[in-house]
Scaffold this motif. Structure first.
Motif, PDB file in Angstrom:
ATOM      1  N   THR A  25      -0.668   6.086  -8.327  1.00  0.00           N
ATOM      2  CA  THR A  25       0.368   5.783  -7.338  1.00  0.00           C
ATOM      3  C   THR A  25       1.170   7.049  -7.048  1.00  0.00           C
ATOM      4  O   THR A  25       1.343   7.900  -7.926  1.00  0.00           O
ATOM      5  N   ALA A  30      -5.249   1.259   7.935  1.00  0.00           N
ATOM      6  CA  ALA A  30      -5.023   0.300   6.837  1.00  0.00           C
ATOM      7  C   ALA A  30      -5.802  -0.972   7.187  1.00  0.00           C
ATOM      8  O   ALA A  30      -6.624  -0.962   8.113  1.00  0.00           O
ATOM      9  N   SER A  70      -1.113  -5.057   2.851  1.00  0.00           N
ATOM     10  CA  SER A  70      -0.746  -4.088   3.902  1.00  0.00           C
ATOM     11  C   SER A  70      -0.726  -4.762   5.271  1.00  0.00           C
ATOM     12  O   SER A  70      -1.421  -5.752   5.498  1.00  0.00           O
ATOM     13  N   TYR A 130      -8.125   2.617  -1.776  1.00  0.00           N
ATOM     14  CA  TYR A 130      -7.473   2.719  -3.096  1.00  0.00           C
ATOM     15  C   TYR A 130      -7.754   1.457  -3.904  1.00  0.00           C
ATOM     16  O   TYR A 130      -7.551   0.348  -3.405  1.00  0.00           O
ATOM     17  N   ASP A 172       0.838  -1.215   0.000  1.00  0.00           N
ATOM     18  CA  ASP A 172       0.000   0.000   0.000  1.00  0.00           C
ATOM     19  C   ASP A 172       0.867   1.257   0.000  1.00  0.00           C
ATOM     20  O   ASP A 172       0.367   2.343  -0.314  1.00  0.00           O
ATOM     21  N   ASP A 173       2.129   1.134   0.352  1.00  0.00           N
ATOM     22  CA  ASP A 173       3.015   2.308   0.390  1.00  0.00           C
ATOM     23  C   ASP A 173       3.308   2.892  -1.000  1.00  0.00           C
ATOM     24  O   ASP A 173       3.986   3.910  -1.101  1.00  0.00           O
ATOM     25  N   THR A 197      -2.230   8.863   8.277  1.00  0.00           N
ATOM     26  CA  THR A 197      -2.264   8.194   6.966  1.00  0.00           C
ATOM     27  C   THR A 197      -3.518   7.342   6.838  1.00  0.00           C
ATOM     28  O   THR A 197      -4.021   6.792   7.822  1.00  0.00           O
ATOM     29  N   TYR A 198      -4.011   7.257   5.633  1.00  0.00           N
ATOM     30  CA  TYR A 198      -5.130   6.368   5.316  1.00  0.00           C
ATOM     31  C   TYR A 198      -4.708   5.586   4.081  1.00  0.00           C
ATOM     32  O   TYR A 198      -4.642   6.132   2.981  1.00  0.00           O
ATOM     33  N   SER A 199      -4.332   4.340   4.258  1.00  0.00           N
ATOM     34  CA  SER A 199      -3.892   3.574   3.089  1.00  0.00           C
ATOM     35  C   SER A 199      -4.607   2.224   3.050  1.00  0.00           C
ATOM     36  O   SER A 199      -3.993   1.168   3.041  1.00  0.00           O
ATOM     37  N   PHE A 211       1.073   4.171  -2.611  1.00  0.00           N
ATOM     38  CA  PHE A 211       0.138   5.306  -2.638  1.00  0.00           C
ATOM     39  C   PHE A 211       0.575   6.362  -1.621  1.00  0.00           C
ATOM     40  O   PHE A 211       1.406   6.096  -0.757  1.00  0.00           O
ATOM     41  N   ASP A 212      -0.063   7.545  -1.726  1.00  0.00           N
ATOM     42  CA  ASP A 212       0.352   8.628  -0.825  1.00  0.00           C
ATOM     43  C   ASP A 212      -0.370   8.617   0.524  1.00  0.00           C
ATOM     44  O   ASP A 212      -0.101   9.469   1.379  1.00  0.00           O
ATOM     45  N   ALA A 213      -1.304   7.675   0.710  1.00  0.00           N
ATOM     46  CA  ALA A 213      -2.017   7.510   1.991  1.00  0.00           C
ATOM     47  C   ALA A 213      -2.842   8.737   2.366  1.00  0.00           C
ATOM     48  O   ALA A 213      -3.023   9.039   3.539  1.00  0.00           O
TER      49      ALA A 213
END
Ligand SMILES: NC(=O)c1ccc[n+]([C@@H]2O[C@H](COP(=O)([O-])OP(=O)(O)OC[C@H]3O[C@@H](n4cnc5c(N)ncnc54)[C@H](OP(=O)(O)O)[C@@H]3O)[C@@H](O)[C@H]2O)c1
Length: 278
Positions: A120, A181, A150, A114, A103-104, A243-245, A106-108
């Motif tokens: 990305t 996450a 994640s 996502y 998941d990293d 963060t939200y990923s 993405f920018d979270a």
């Protein structure tokens, strides 16, 4: 009999795969850094030429975020160039390459989960190096599957044993309430990976346990399931850059593949299986 090479076989995901793959049905080749260091392209070439696997599952990575930040060269060497080396050789023998990712990439910062088609934009060195690995695969091979997950836990060092190991050593641990996450057991992730051994699906997939939580809720559930709620205080804290990923397994649904179960069920299964000795 299909030949499967599990690269990085001693980590969380590699161990879960090893436990689940039936060696009567498949011929397994298991290596970790001591046998085949993926950064050594000559070694990767000679190993693959000798064993000629049908499927390569790349679980090798530097997954420690701090290590990646403090040693970017090492992060790129393993997570990007190691992946490139496998992609080149997989392409040469037309093996299917299954790559684990994160998941990293993405920018979270999203306000919804996502999906595989979202843009990305990695922010961490770990995410940047893993994303570079994804790009090498897409550019160099045409029989690939990239599976992003994640908060993976299982055999090895992870958040679950970090929380449990703090018992008896600390009175209080601070846990962020603004990092979200989906915790995913290595076993649930391995079940998804195994579906790709015999199917003809290719491309990018997200594979996380259903539902999501913040780190505080995750830690609380770990303590509740192990009857340790009164042994340590959890202090909810807000970190500076929340963060939200959370990932959405959209492609698994579209292709009619089985998704991991919900995160609390997976965690409970893991705690029961290990007896809380993780
Ligand atoms: N853990 C997570 O939360 C998480 C989340 C999302 C995605 N993923 C991805 O899932 C995959 C598997 O993760 P994991 O949690 O199983 O990782 P892990 O437990 O850290 O295992 C990675 C394995 O790769 C080995 N390795 C490191 N450098 C290597 C090299 N140069 N050549 C060969 N092997 C090497 C490691 O050996 P040493 O231990 O000796 O270094 C370790 O056995 C990775 O691609 C990771 O990015 C993980």
């Amino acid at each position: 009999m299909k030949k499967i090479w599990i690269v990085g076989a001693s980590g969380h995901v590699g161990t879960a795969l090893r436990e689940m793959l039936d060696c009567v049905q498949y011929r397994l080749f298991l290596t970790d850094i001591d046998e085949v260091d993926v950064t050594d392209r000559n070694l990767v070439h000679s190993y693959i030429t000798r064993t000629r696997p049908d499927i390569i599952i790349n679980c090798a990575a530097i997954t420690d975020l701090d290590e990646c930040e403090s040693n970017p060269e090492r992060a790129y060497a393993v997570n990007a160039i190691g992946t490139r080396n496998l992609a080149v050789e997989a392409q040469a023998i037309q093996a299917k390459l299954i790559q684990l990712s994160t998941d990293d990439v993405f920018d979270a910062k999203m306000e919804r989960p996502y999906n595989e088609f979202d843009k990305t934009h990695p922010k961490t060195m770990y995410g940047k190096s893993k994303f570079a690995g994804e790009r090498f695969i897409e550019d160099l091979s045409n029989r690939y599957v990239i599976i992003r997950s994640s908060w993976v836990y299982g055999t090895g060092k992870d958040f679950v044993n970090t929380v449990l190991e703090a018992i008896g050593k600390e009175d209080t641990i601070e846990v962020p309430i603004n990092r979200y996450a989906s915790p995913t057991s290595a076993e649930e992730l391995a079940k998804v990976i195994i579906q790709f051994i015999d199917n003809d699906c290719f491309g990018v997939y997200h594979a996380v346990c259903k539902g999501s939580c913040n780190r505080y809720e995750f830690a609380k559930e770990i303590l509740a399931l192990t009857d340790n709620e009164d042994k340590i205080n959890l202090k909810p804290v807000e970190i500076e850059n929340g963060t939200y990923s959370v990932l959405d397994n959209m492609m698994l649904r579209i292709d009619g593949l089985e998704e991991p179960c919900d995160w609390k069920t997976a965690l409970k299964r893991y705690i029961v299986k290990t007896g809380g000795n993780v």
